[in-house]
Design a protein around this motif. Structure first.
Motif, PDB file in Angstrom:
ATOM      1  N   TYR A  31       0.832  -1.193   0.000  1.00 17.44           N
ATOM      2  CA  TYR A  31       0.000   0.000   0.000  1.00 17.44           C
ATOM      3  C   TYR A  31       0.871   1.248   0.000  1.00 17.44           C
ATOM      4  O   TYR A  31       1.745   1.401   0.849  1.00 17.44           O
ATOM      5  CB  TYR A  31      -0.907   0.017   1.228  1.00 17.44           C
ATOM      6  N   SER A  33       0.674   5.734  -0.776  1.00 23.29           N
ATOM      7  CA  SER A  33      -0.238   6.871  -0.909  1.00 23.29           C
ATOM      8  C   SER A  33       0.554   8.167  -1.053  1.00 23.29           C
ATOM      9  O   SER A  33       1.699   8.243  -0.614  1.00 23.29           O
ATOM     10  CB  SER A  33      -1.122   7.004   0.341  1.00 23.29           C
ATOM     11  N   TYR A  35       0.008  12.318  -0.117  1.00 21.95           N
ATOM     12  CA  TYR A  35      -0.767  13.314   0.596  1.00 21.95           C
ATOM     13  C   TYR A  35      -0.150  14.692   0.341  1.00 21.95           C
ATOM     14  O   TYR A  35       1.042  14.813   0.094  1.00 21.95           O
ATOM     15  CB  TYR A  35      -0.750  13.064   2.105  1.00 21.95           C
ATOM     16  N   LEU A  45      -5.562  13.283   1.013  1.00 24.77           N
ATOM     17  CA  LEU A  45      -5.124  12.197   0.156  1.00 24.77           C
ATOM     18  C   LEU A  45      -5.283  12.579  -1.311  1.00 24.77           C
ATOM     19  O   LEU A  45      -6.364  12.989  -1.749  1.00 24.77           O
ATOM     20  CB  LEU A  45      -5.946  10.946   0.469  1.00 24.77           C
ATOM     21  N   TYR A  48      -3.751   6.907  -4.297  1.00 23.45           N
ATOM     22  CA  TYR A  48      -3.230   5.796  -3.540  1.00 23.45           C
ATOM     23  C   TYR A  48      -3.198   4.545  -4.410  1.00 23.45           C
ATOM     24  O   TYR A  48      -3.797   4.505  -5.484  1.00 23.45           O
ATOM     25  CB  TYR A  48      -4.033   5.566  -2.254  1.00 23.45           C
ATOM     26  N   VAL A  50      -2.927   0.052  -4.077  1.00 20.42           N
ATOM     27  CA  VAL A  50      -2.943  -1.146  -3.236  1.00 20.42           C
ATOM     28  C   VAL A  50      -2.030  -2.240  -3.790  1.00 20.42           C
ATOM     29  O   VAL A  50      -2.031  -3.362  -3.287  1.00 20.42           O
ATOM     30  CB  VAL A  50      -4.368  -1.686  -3.023  1.00 20.42           C
ATOM     31  N   PRO A  97      -3.782  -3.314   4.931  1.00 19.82           N
ATOM     32  CA  PRO A  97      -4.870  -2.379   5.238  1.00 19.82           C
ATOM     33  C   PRO A  97      -5.239  -2.390   6.716  1.00 19.82           C
ATOM     34  O   PRO A  97      -4.722  -3.162   7.479  1.00 19.82           O
ATOM     35  CB  PRO A  97      -6.015  -2.938   4.391  1.00 19.82           C
ATOM     36  N   LEU A  98      -6.123  -1.533   7.076  1.00 16.64           N
ATOM     37  CA  LEU A  98      -6.835  -1.480   8.340  1.00 16.64           C
ATOM     38  C   LEU A  98      -5.947  -1.361   9.568  1.00 16.64           C
ATOM     39  O   LEU A  98      -5.834  -0.310  10.149  1.00 16.64           O
ATOM     40  CB  LEU A  98      -7.768  -2.688   8.462  1.00 16.64           C
ATOM     41  N   ASN A  99      -5.314  -2.467   9.990  1.00 17.29           N
ATOM     42  CA  ASN A  99      -4.696  -2.439  11.310  1.00 17.29           C
ATOM     43  C   ASN A  99      -3.205  -2.141  11.284  1.00 17.29           C
ATOM     44  O   ASN A  99      -2.531  -2.260  12.288  1.00 17.29           O
ATOM     45  CB  ASN A  99      -4.926  -3.767  12.035  1.00 17.29           C
TER      46      ASN A  99
ATOM     47  N   TYR B  32     -10.541   1.871  13.359  1.00 14.73           N
ATOM     48  CA  TYR B  32      -9.102   1.582  13.402  1.00 14.73           C
ATOM     49  C   TYR B  32      -8.424   2.936  13.516  1.00 14.73           C
ATOM     50  O   TYR B  32      -8.341   3.667  12.539  1.00 14.73           O
ATOM     51  CB  TYR B  32      -8.671   0.841  12.142  1.00 14.73           C
ATOM     52  N   ILE B  51      -6.837  -1.023  17.660  1.00 11.11           N
ATOM     53  CA  ILE B  51      -7.497  -1.915  16.709  1.00 11.11           C
ATOM     54  C   ILE B  51      -8.645  -2.625  17.397  1.00 11.11           C
ATOM     55  O   ILE B  51      -9.778  -2.617  16.930  1.00 11.11           O
ATOM     56  CB  ILE B  51      -6.506  -2.935  16.121  1.00 11.11           C
ATOM     57  N   ARG B  94      -8.539   4.647   9.709  1.00 18.90           N
ATOM     58  CA  ARG B  94      -8.538   3.909   8.455  1.00 18.90           C
ATOM     59  C   ARG B  94      -9.945   3.927   7.855  1.00 18.90           C
ATOM     60  O   ARG B  94     -10.928   3.805   8.580  1.00 18.90           O
ATOM     61  CB  ARG B  94      -8.138   2.458   8.678  1.00 18.90           C
ATOM     62  N   ASP B  95     -10.014   4.073   6.559  1.00 19.80           N
ATOM     63  CA  ASP B  95     -11.288   4.020   5.870  1.00 19.80           C
ATOM     64  C   ASP B  95     -11.722   2.565   5.749  1.00 19.80           C
ATOM     65  O   ASP B  95     -11.005   1.751   5.175  1.00 19.80           O
ATOM     66  CB  ASP B  95     -11.138   4.636   4.476  1.00 19.80           C
ATOM     67  N   VAL B  96     -12.868   2.238   6.320  1.00 17.44           N
ATOM     68  CA  VAL B  96     -13.357   0.861   6.239  1.00 17.44           C
ATOM     69  C   VAL B  96     -14.605   0.796   5.366  1.00 17.44           C
ATOM     70  O   VAL B  96     -15.460  -0.053   5.546  1.00 17.44           O
ATOM     71  CB  VAL B  96     -13.642   0.275   7.629  1.00 17.44           C
ATOM     72  N   TYR B 100     -12.274  -3.143  -2.050  1.00 13.98           N
ATOM     73  CA  TYR B 100     -10.968  -3.688  -1.661  1.00 13.98           C
ATOM     74  C   TYR B 100      -9.970  -2.592  -1.390  1.00 13.98           C
ATOM     75  O   TYR B 100      -9.201  -2.646  -0.449  1.00 13.98           O
ATOM     76  CB  TYR B 100     -10.472  -4.593  -2.797  1.00 13.98           C
ATOM     77  N   SER B 101     -10.000  -1.568  -2.210  1.00 10.29           N
ATOM     78  CA  SER B 101      -8.937  -0.575  -2.110  1.00 10.29           C
ATOM     79  C   SER B 101      -9.197   0.473  -1.054  1.00 10.29           C
ATOM     80  O   SER B 101      -8.282   1.156  -0.624  1.00 10.29           O
ATOM     81  CB  SER B 101      -8.723   0.109  -3.457  1.00 10.29           C
ATOM     82  N   SER B 102     -10.439   0.598  -0.594  1.00 14.00           N
ATOM     83  CA  SER B 102     -10.732   1.704   0.321  1.00 14.00           C
ATOM     84  C   SER B 102      -9.978   1.573   1.630  1.00 14.00           C
ATOM     85  O   SER B 102      -9.666   2.563   2.280  1.00 14.00           O
ATOM     86  CB  SER B 102     -12.237   1.771   0.593  1.00 14.00           C
ATOM     87  N   ALA B 103      -9.683   0.337   2.043  1.00 13.92           N
ATOM     88  CA  ALA B 103      -9.046   0.137   3.344  1.00 13.92           C
ATOM     89  C   ALA B 103      -7.625   0.672   3.372  1.00 13.92           C
ATOM     90  O   ALA B 103      -7.028   0.799   4.433  1.00 13.92           O
ATOM     91  CB  ALA B 103      -9.040  -1.344   3.692  1.00 13.92           C
ATOM     92  N   SER B 104      -7.083   0.987   2.223  1.00 11.00           N
ATOM     93  CA  SER B 104      -5.725   1.510   2.231  1.00 11.00           C
ATOM     94  C   SER B 104      -5.697   2.996   2.554  1.00 11.00           C
ATOM     95  O   SER B 104      -4.640   3.557   2.787  1.00 11.00           O
ATOM     96  CB  SER B 104      -5.068   1.282   0.876  1.00 11.00           C
ATOM     97  N   LYS B 105      -6.842   3.624   2.588  1.00 11.13           N
ATOM     98  CA  LYS B 105      -6.879   5.058   2.819  1.00 11.13           C
ATOM     99  C   LYS B 105      -6.870   5.375   4.300  1.00 11.13           C
ATOM    100  O   LYS B 105      -7.554   4.751   5.093  1.00 11.13           O
ATOM    101  CB  LYS B 105      -8.129   5.663   2.181  1.00 11.13           C
ATOM    102  N   ILE B 106      -6.064   6.377   4.662  1.00 13.46           N
ATOM    103  CA  ILE B 106      -6.045   6.882   6.024  1.00 13.46           C
ATOM    104  C   ILE B 106      -6.600   8.304   5.984  1.00 13.46           C
ATOM    105  O   ILE B 106      -6.157   9.129   5.184  1.00 13.46           O
ATOM    106  CB  ILE B 106      -4.627   6.893   6.611  1.00 13.46           C
TER     107      ILE B 106
END
Lengths: 113, 118
Positions: A31, A33, A35, A45, A48, A50, A97-99, B32, B51, B94-96, B100-106
């Motif tokens: 990942y 990005s 900014y 942003l 980005y 993936v 992602p996420l965490n 997150y 988390i 984090r964007d949830v 698939y790709s949205s989770a990469s956004k902060i």
């Protein structure tokens, strides 16, 4: 271990010129990005990615292009610079992602005159 | 859409006193949450994240943050401030959203400048 490397650190452009901001990471992160940071507005942003070959638009994509031909590199292109693009630009990468947290480059301070 | 708010542009604290930097969030689903710090002319550095699990999260440089689901807050705290803590602090989520790709956004807050006086 270099982490996320951005070049150049400083750049002055004339209105209408084009240029590419370079970003490379050596952590094998999928990942990445871009900014921009403006006073009082936090980080917004631009684009980005993936993974190699996959890019998407962020909040403020107009006037910028990106590509992701390799996992390591994620260049940001300014097509025709405008004074409104005067800003500090940061590239970031993360493992997943996420965490997972993001790692940031040192930034590129761009001035468009 | 996910968002974070940092209601204070600046926080001023005397060295040795406790500090709090506020952050509230709005998310659909599980949050997150992250805190980053930016020193002058530098990129952002990760401090800590929430988390799941314990509501009190400990991070770098003696910082901790308390997750409060009912108040949708994630305030950054430190029991005893140092002059070297003076910096710009960003709360992020984090964007949830779907895809698939949205989770990469902060998504970042607007930042809070912390000033510690000797």
């Amino acid at each position: 271990n270099a982490g996320v490397t951005q070049t150049p650190k400083f750049q002055v452009l004339k209105t209408g010129q084009s240029m590419t901001l370079q970003c490379a990471q050596d952590m094998n992160h999928e990942y990445m990005s871009w900014y921009r940071q403006d006073p009082g507005m936090g980080l917004r942003l631009i684009h980005y990615s993936v993974g190699a070959g996959i890019t998407d638009q962020g909040e403020v994509p107009n006037g910028y292009n990106v590509s992701r031909s390799t996992t390591e590199d994620f260049p940001l292109r300014l097509l025709s610079a405008a004074p409104s693009q005067t800003s500090v630009y940061f590239c970031a990468s993360s493992y997943g992602p996420l965490n997972t947290e993001a790692f940031f480059g040192q930034g590129t301070r761009l001035t468009v005159v | 859409a996910q968002s974070v708010a940092q209601p204070e542009d600046q926080v001023n604290v005397a060295e040795g006193n406790p500090l709090t930097v506020k952050c509230t969030y709005s998310v659909s689903g599980n949050p997150y949450l992250f805190w980053y710090v930016q020193y002058p002319n530098r990129g952002l550095q990760f401090l800590l994240k929430y988390i799941t699990g314990d509501n009190l999260v400990k991070g770098s440089y003696g910082f901790e943050a308390e997750f409060n689901k009912s108040q949708t807050s994630f305030h950054l705290k430190k029991p005893s401030a140092l002059v070297s803590d003076s910096a710009l602090y960003f709360c992020a989520v984090r964007d949830v959203g779907p895809g698939y790709s949205s989770a990469s956004k902060i998504i970042f807050g607007s930042g809070t400048r912390l000033s510690i006086r000797p």
